[in-house]
Write an enzyme that holds these catalytic residues in place. Structure first.
Site, mmCIF file in Angstrom:
data_model
loop_
_atom_site.group_PDB
_atom_site.id
_atom_site.type_symbol
_atom_site.label_atom_id
_atom_site.label_comp_id
_atom_site.label_asym_id
_atom_site.label_seq_id
_atom_site.Cartn_x
_atom_site.Cartn_y
_atom_site.Cartn_z
ATOM 1 N N ARG A 155 0.809 -1.223 0.000
ATOM 2 C CA ARG A 155 0.000 0.000 0.000
ATOM 3 C C ARG A 155 0.837 1.264 0.000
ATOM 4 O O ARG A 155 0.354 2.344 -0.309
ATOM 5 C CB ARG A 155 -0.917 0.028 1.231
ATOM 6 C CG ARG A 155 -1.866 -1.146 1.330
ATOM 7 C CD ARG A 155 -2.513 -1.230 2.693
ATOM 8 N NE ARG A 155 -1.469 -1.437 3.710
ATOM 9 C CZ ARG A 155 -1.576 -1.068 4.983
ATOM 10 N NH1 ARG A 155 -2.660 -0.471 5.409
ATOM 11 N NH2 ARG A 155 -0.603 -1.306 5.836
ATOM 12 N N GLN A 205 10.181 26.264 13.789
ATOM 13 C CA GLN A 205 9.845 26.702 12.437
ATOM 14 C C GLN A 205 10.175 25.589 11.457
ATOM 15 O O GLN A 205 11.248 24.995 11.519
ATOM 16 C CB GLN A 205 10.649 27.963 12.084
ATOM 17 C CG GLN A 205 10.335 28.536 10.720
ATOM 18 C CD GLN A 205 11.069 29.854 10.486
ATOM 19 O OE1 GLN A 205 11.282 30.629 11.400
ATOM 20 N NE2 GLN A 205 11.439 30.102 9.247
ATOM 21 N N ASP A 206 9.237 25.316 10.547
ATOM 22 C CA ASP A 206 9.465 24.366 9.460
ATOM 23 C C ASP A 206 9.460 25.131 8.150
ATOM 24 O O ASP A 206 8.648 26.041 7.957
ATOM 25 C CB ASP A 206 8.359 23.306 9.407
ATOM 26 C CG ASP A 206 8.421 22.314 10.560
ATOM 27 O OD1 ASP A 206 9.428 22.288 11.285
ATOM 28 O OD2 ASP A 206 7.442 21.557 10.718
ATOM 29 N N ASN A 207 10.367 24.755 7.239
ATOM 30 C CA ASN A 207 10.470 25.393 5.929
ATOM 31 C C ASN A 207 10.512 24.322 4.854
ATOM 32 O O ASN A 207 11.047 23.229 5.074
ATOM 33 C CB ASN A 207 11.764 26.216 5.812
ATOM 34 C CG ASN A 207 11.891 27.265 6.896
ATOM 35 O OD1 ASN A 207 10.944 27.941 7.225
ATOM 36 N ND2 ASN A 207 13.080 27.377 7.461
ATOM 37 N N ARG A 242 21.984 26.249 -3.134
ATOM 38 C CA ARG A 242 21.527 27.198 -2.115
ATOM 39 C C ARG A 242 22.505 27.128 -0.945
ATOM 40 O O ARG A 242 22.679 26.096 -0.337
ATOM 41 C CB ARG A 242 20.114 26.848 -1.651
ATOM 42 C CG ARG A 242 19.064 26.998 -2.739
ATOM 43 C CD ARG A 242 17.660 26.788 -2.165
ATOM 44 N NE ARG A 242 16.654 26.811 -3.185
ATOM 45 C CZ ARG A 242 16.003 27.909 -3.583
ATOM 46 N NH1 ARG A 242 16.276 29.070 -3.045
ATOM 47 N NH2 ARG A 242 15.082 27.834 -4.521
ATOM 48 N N HIS A 248 24.702 29.151 4.133
ATOM 49 C CA HIS A 248 24.025 30.120 4.998
ATOM 50 C C HIS A 248 24.101 29.711 6.466
ATOM 51 O O HIS A 248 24.130 28.534 6.794
ATOM 52 C CB HIS A 248 22.545 30.233 4.621
ATOM 53 C CG HIS A 248 22.314 30.591 3.196
ATOM 54 N ND1 HIS A 248 21.237 30.127 2.490
ATOM 55 C CD2 HIS A 248 23.006 31.384 2.333
ATOM 56 C CE1 HIS A 248 21.273 30.603 1.260
ATOM 57 N NE2 HIS A 248 22.344 31.363 1.134
ATOM 58 N N LYS A 260 19.403 22.868 12.353
ATOM 59 C CA LYS A 260 18.464 22.456 11.307
ATOM 60 C C LYS A 260 18.495 20.947 11.129
ATOM 61 O O LYS A 260 19.561 20.351 10.982
ATOM 62 C CB LYS A 260 18.838 23.103 9.966
ATOM 63 C CG LYS A 260 18.820 24.609 9.986
ATOM 64 C CD LYS A 260 19.362 25.172 8.678
ATOM 65 C CE LYS A 260 19.433 26.679 8.737
ATOM 66 N NZ LYS A 260 20.082 27.237 7.554
ATOM 67 N N TYR A 262 13.238 21.717 5.972
ATOM 68 C CA TYR A 262 14.066 22.160 7.086
ATOM 69 C C TYR A 262 13.210 22.217 8.340
ATOM 70 O O TYR A 262 12.163 22.852 8.325
ATOM 71 C CB TYR A 262 14.539 23.602 6.918
ATOM 72 C CG TYR A 262 15.193 24.042 5.664
ATOM 73 C CD1 TYR A 262 16.510 24.485 5.700
ATOM 74 C CD2 TYR A 262 14.492 24.117 4.473
ATOM 75 C CE1 TYR A 262 17.116 24.979 4.559
ATOM 76 C CE2 TYR A 262 15.103 24.598 3.326
ATOM 77 C CZ TYR A 262 16.407 25.023 3.375
ATOM 78 O OH TYR A 262 16.998 25.512 2.258
ATOM 79 N N GLU A 290 21.516 36.957 9.289
ATOM 80 C CA GLU A 290 21.936 36.002 8.263
ATOM 81 C C GLU A 290 23.332 36.321 7.744
ATOM 82 O O GLU A 290 23.693 37.481 7.535
ATOM 83 C CB GLU A 290 20.947 35.975 7.100
ATOM 84 C CG GLU A 290 21.242 34.844 6.148
ATOM 85 C CD GLU A 290 20.157 34.632 5.117
ATOM 86 O OE1 GLU A 290 19.943 33.473 4.754
ATOM 87 O OE2 GLU A 290 19.542 35.615 4.674
ATOM 88 N N LYS A 302 22.686 36.812 -3.974
ATOM 89 C CA LYS A 302 23.367 36.828 -2.666
ATOM 90 C C LYS A 302 24.437 35.737 -2.588
ATOM 91 O O LYS A 302 25.549 35.985 -2.132
ATOM 92 C CB LYS A 302 22.334 36.644 -1.546
ATOM 93 C CG LYS A 302 22.945 36.503 -0.162
ATOM 94 C CD LYS A 302 21.908 36.331 0.921
ATOM 95 C CE LYS A 302 21.280 34.969 0.810
ATOM 96 N NZ LYS A 302 20.316 34.675 1.857
ATOM 97 N N ASP A 303 24.113 34.533 -3.053
ATOM 98 C CA ASP A 303 25.077 33.441 -2.985
ATOM 99 C C ASP A 303 26.225 33.639 -3.961
ATOM 100 O O ASP A 303 27.367 33.297 -3.663
ATOM 101 C CB ASP A 303 24.387 32.100 -3.232
ATOM 102 C CG ASP A 303 23.460 31.708 -2.098
ATOM 103 O OD1 ASP A 303 23.594 32.276 -0.993
ATOM 104 O OD2 ASP A 303 22.595 30.842 -2.315
#
Length: 184
Positions: free
Chosen positions: A23, A46-48, A58, A61, A70, A130, A141, A165-166
Site C-alpha cells: 500500500r 519553524q518548518d520550511n 543554495r 548560509h 536544522k 528544514y 543572516e 546573494k550566494d
C-alpha cells in the site's frame, strides 16, 4: 532509527525506520524524546520547505548571533547536502561534511548551531524540508561563498544556478561575526 556520526562533532546522519508494504510506507520523521536522546534538545519552532530545480545551489548560509540548528531532508528528489564548521576556534574550522539526501534513502542531516549549511539539487526537482530550532532572523543572516577553495566542496553540479546573494557571498576568511566554538 540508525544514527551515523560524522567527522564533524555534532553533525549527524539519521536514517529513520521505514515500514512499507504493497500500500505504500510509513515513516516517523520526528519524535521529540528520541531526538532529545541524540542531543537535539532545543524545541523546533519553524518548518520550511523549498522546491528547486536541477543544478540549483543554495548556500552556504547561517545566522549569528541568533544561531539555528536544522534537521533537513529531501522529501522529493535528490540533493547533496553540506554542513561546514564555521565556529571560530573550532578544531574542525572550515571542514565540511557532504551527504546525499533523497526521497529514496530518506536520510536526514542534523546541522548544529554554528555551522553553515547549503545544498545542490541533483535531480530534475527537489523538495527540501528544514526543521529549525530558532526563527529565521534576516538581520543575523550570514552567507559564505559556495565555492570557497579553502573549504573545497565538490557540489557535483557543473554550472550551478545561484541567487545574487550566494553568487557574491564573501570567502570564509573574509566573513565577520562568525559564531565562536564553545559558545553556541
Amino acid at each position: 532509527m540508525q544514527v551515523f556520526k560524522t567527522e564533524l562533532d555534532g553533525v549527524l546522519i539519521l536514517e529513520p525506520r521505514l515500514f512499507g508494504d504493497q500500500r505504500g510506507f510509513f515513516l516517523e520523521t520526528y519524535q521529540s524524546a528520541r531526538y532529545a536522546d541524540l542531543g537535539l534538545v532545543h524545541p523546533f519552532v519553524q518548518d520550511n520547505l523549498s522546491r528547486s530545480s536541477r543544478g540549483v545551489v543554495r548556500g552556504l548560509h547561517l545566522q549569528n548571533p541568533n544561531t539555528q540548528g536544522k534537521l533537513v531532508s529531501a522529501m522529493r528528489g535528490r540533493v547533496l547536502d553540506v554542513a561546514v564548521d564555521v565556529r571560530t576556534g573550532s578544531p574542525t574550522f572550515g571542514r565540511h561534511v557532504a551527504v546525499e539526501l533523497s526521497e529514496d534513502n530518506r536520510r536526514q542531516l542534523w546541522v548544529p548551531r554554528g555551522f553553515a549549511h547549503g545544498f545542490a539539487v541533483l535531480s530534475d526537482t527537489a523538495d527540501f524540508f528544514y526543521k529549525c530550532d530558532d526563527y529565521y532572523s534576516p538581520q543575523d543572516e550570514i552567507a559564505v561563498r559556495w565555492n570557497d577553495p579553502a573549504i573545497g566542496i565538490d557540489w557535483k553540479v557543473d554550472t550551478p544556478s545561484l541567487s545574487a546573494k550566494d553568487a557574491t557571498a564573501p570567502l570564509l576568511a573574509d566573513v565577520e561575526n562568525l559564531p565562536v566554538y564553545g559558545q553556541v
